[in-house]
Design an enzyme around this catalytic site. Structure first.
Site, PDB file in Angstrom:
ATOM      1  N   SER A  31      -2.862  -6.139  10.920  1.00 33.09           N
ATOM      2  CA  SER A  31      -4.291  -6.468  10.836  1.00 33.09           C
ATOM      3  C   SER A  31      -5.011  -6.201  12.148  1.00 33.09           C
ATOM      4  CB  SER A  31      -4.476  -7.965  10.546  1.00 33.09           C
ATOM      5  OG  SER A  31      -4.453  -8.218   9.201  1.00 33.09           O
ATOM      6  N   HIS A  62      -7.173  -3.262   7.034  1.00 30.82           N
ATOM      7  CA  HIS A  62      -6.025  -2.377   6.814  1.00 30.82           C
ATOM      8  C   HIS A  62      -6.530  -1.069   6.205  1.00 30.82           C
ATOM      9  CE1 HIS A  62      -2.723  -5.425   7.253  1.00 30.82           C
ATOM     10  NE2 HIS A  62      -3.768  -6.214   7.093  1.00 30.82           N
ATOM     11  N   HIS A  84       1.677  -6.173   1.590  1.00 29.84           N
ATOM     12  CA  HIS A  84       2.050  -7.578   1.771  1.00 29.84           C
ATOM     13  C   HIS A  84       2.590  -8.168   0.473  1.00 29.84           C
ATOM     14  CE1 HIS A  84      -0.930  -6.941   5.023  1.00 29.84           C
ATOM     15  NE2 HIS A  84      -0.174  -7.787   5.691  1.00 29.84           N
ATOM     16  N   TYR A  86       2.047 -11.139  -0.493  1.00 31.35           N
ATOM     17  CA  TYR A  86       1.017 -11.971  -1.150  1.00 31.35           C
ATOM     18  C   TYR A  86       0.064 -11.164  -2.012  1.00 31.35           C
ATOM     19  CZ  TYR A  86      -1.918 -10.561   2.850  1.00 31.35           C
ATOM     20  OH  TYR A  86      -2.587  -9.836   3.791  1.00 31.35           O
ATOM     21  N   GLU A  87       0.099  -9.836  -1.871  1.00 28.28           N
ATOM     22  CA  GLU A  87      -0.738  -9.005  -2.744  1.00 28.28           C
ATOM     23  C   GLU A  87      -0.120  -8.895  -4.138  1.00 28.28           C
ATOM     24  OE1 GLU A  87      -2.560  -5.414  -0.442  1.00 28.28           O
ATOM     25  OE2 GLU A  87      -0.763  -6.010   0.639  1.00 28.28           O
ATOM     26  N   ALA A 114      -0.596  -9.673  13.199  1.00 32.13           N
ATOM     27  CA  ALA A 114      -1.433 -10.774  13.678  1.00 32.13           C
ATOM     28  C   ALA A 114      -0.701 -12.044  13.277  1.00 32.13           C
ATOM     29  CB  ALA A 114      -2.799 -10.716  13.010  1.00 32.13           C
ATOM     30  N   MET A 212       2.419 -13.645   7.850  1.00 35.70           N
ATOM     31  CA  MET A 212       2.659 -13.335   6.432  1.00 35.70           C
ATOM     32  C   MET A 212       3.257 -11.945   6.225  1.00 35.70           C
ATOM     33  SD  MET A 212      -0.959 -14.748   4.985  1.00 35.70           S
ATOM     34  CE  MET A 212      -1.710 -16.235   5.668  1.00 35.70           C
ATOM     35  N   SER A 213       3.932 -11.437   7.241  1.00 37.30           N
ATOM     36  CA  SER A 213       4.489 -10.088   7.094  1.00 37.30           C
ATOM     37  C   SER A 213       5.789  -9.997   7.887  1.00 37.30           C
ATOM     38  CB  SER A 213       3.485  -9.055   7.614  1.00 37.30           C
ATOM     39  OG  SER A 213       3.294  -9.211   9.016  1.00 37.30           O
ATOM     40  N   ASN A 236      -4.892 -16.768  16.675  1.00 43.00           N
ATOM     41  CA  ASN A 236      -5.453 -18.131  16.536  1.00 43.00           C
ATOM     42  C   ASN A 236      -4.330 -19.116  16.798  1.00 43.00           C
ATOM     43  OD1 ASN A 236      -4.663 -16.870  13.728  1.00 43.00           O
ATOM     44  ND2 ASN A 236      -4.255 -19.060  13.570  1.00 43.00           N
ATOM     45  N   HIS A 247     -10.029 -15.641   8.363  1.00 37.72           N
ATOM     46  CA  HIS A 247      -9.629 -14.253   8.604  1.00 37.72           C
ATOM     47  C   HIS A 247     -10.557 -13.561   9.606  1.00 37.72           C
ATOM     48  CE1 HIS A 247      -7.528 -10.539   7.865  1.00 37.72           C
ATOM     49  NE2 HIS A 247      -8.638  -9.926   7.495  1.00 37.72           N
TER      50      HIS A 247
HETATM   51  N1  HPA Z   1      -0.848 -18.102   9.824  1.00 35.44           N
HETATM   52  C1  HPA Z   1      -0.339 -17.101   9.094  1.00 35.44           C
HETATM   53  N2  HPA Z   1      -0.672 -15.844   9.267  1.00 35.44           N
HETATM   54  C2  HPA Z   1      -1.556 -15.557  10.221  1.00 35.44           C
HETATM   55  C3  HPA Z   1      -2.128 -16.550  11.025  1.00 35.44           C
HETATM   56  C4  HPA Z   1      -1.750 -17.899  10.818  1.00 35.44           C
HETATM   57  O1  HPA Z   1      -2.209 -18.838  11.479  1.00 35.44           O
HETATM   58  N3  HPA Z   1      -2.971 -15.914  11.889  1.00 35.44           N
HETATM   59  C5  HPA Z   1      -2.896 -14.596  11.607  1.00 35.44           C
HETATM   60  N4  HPA Z   1      -2.045 -14.367  10.607  1.00 35.44           N
END
Ligand code: HPA
Length: 271
Positions: A31, A62, A84, A86-87, A114, A212-213, A236, A247
């Protein structure tokens, strides 16, 4: 079901016809980090949608194309975007590009993402060298029949993140004066961000960052015998450590540190 090796033959012959021949490093750009692919020289770019057996990806940030060429003097094949779990894709679909990279002759991959910072010493904008992972997706891309020509039934994950590449990353970060954190990446399925309770759990379990990857891709890299360098951009602080998550913040932070990120990866490639 078509055998993986047969699917890969179709994919690699398509890519070879497009002029993708010698590949040293595969790059998976997470990302907001896809811009690195724009610096590839003599580039050949192919949308994922044209590649046999590839899925299509449509997450904001993406771009969804494969870019081949030279970066830091190395032949690279970059995924600008990734698939991903989750998709709704299977783990096999998510990791197919890693299979493809191995099949076309890459010896190594650089995986980037990310991630949310769990370690209290991290601040948004930090880059983190991934030294290990915890697969908390409750799935595994290697579940099912093992095609022995692809790799072993029970792959060793002791050095899935190649220690010599970690050393290279530490050295180039130091030389560039880029602060580089390091730690364990814990992979969740998403698409929800974690709850504060899940983050407290992840910290107790040994995570420094969550995302998540990546974990499924690195499992397949280990299975395929690929060396791995993993870099997270801590976009973050994880849930419960800041007031809320979104996001847009993830994208904003990658935007802010993408320069450092690109320099680090280019220097690591050159080393
Ligand atoms: N959690 C999961 N995936 C993420 C996060 C998070 O805080 N930040 C960026 N991708």
């Amino acid at each position: 079901m078509t055998k993986l090796s047969e699917m890969l033959k179709e994919t690699t012959s398509f890519l070879k016809e497009k002029g993708i021949k010698e590949v040293e490093f595969g790059l998976i750009l997470g990302s907001g980090l896809g811009e690195l692919a724009d610096e590839i020289e003599d580039a050949i770019a192919i949308p994922f949608s044209e590649i046999p057996h590839f899925a299509v990806s449509a997450v904001v940030g993406h771009a969804g194309k494969l870019v081949y060429g030279t970066l830091s003097g190395k032949k690279v094949l970059a995924m600008q975007g990734r698939f991903h779990y989750y998709e709704g894709h299977s783990m096999q679909t998510v990791t197919y590009p890693v299979r493809m990279m191995a099949a076309i002759g890459a010896h190594s991959i650089i995986v980037t993402n990310a991630a949310g910072g769990v370690n209290e010493n991290f601040t948004p904008g930090n880059l983190m060298l991934i030294t290990d992972h915890i697969n908390f997706t409750f799935d595994n891309p290697l579940i099912g029949e093992n095609e022995d020509e692809m790799g072993p039934r029970f792959p060793d994950m002791s050095h899935a993140y190649t220690p010599e590449y970690a050393e290279v990353a530490r050295k180039v970060a130091k030389a560039q004066n880029v602060p580089l954190q390091e730690g364990v990446y814990m992979g969740f399925s998403g698409p929800t961000y974690e709850t504060p309770a899940e983050i407290r759990m992840s910290r107790v379990m040994g995570a420094d960052a969550v995302g998540m990857s990546t974990v499924s891709e690195v499992i397949v890299a280990a299975h395929s015998g690929l060396k791995v360098l993993g870099i997270s951009c801590i976009t973050n602080l994880a849930a419960g450590m800041q007031s809320s998550l979104n996001h847009a913040e993830v994208v904003e932070t990658t935007e802010r540190v993408k320069g450092q990120f690109k320099e680090l990866v280019k220097a690591a490639l050159a080393a």
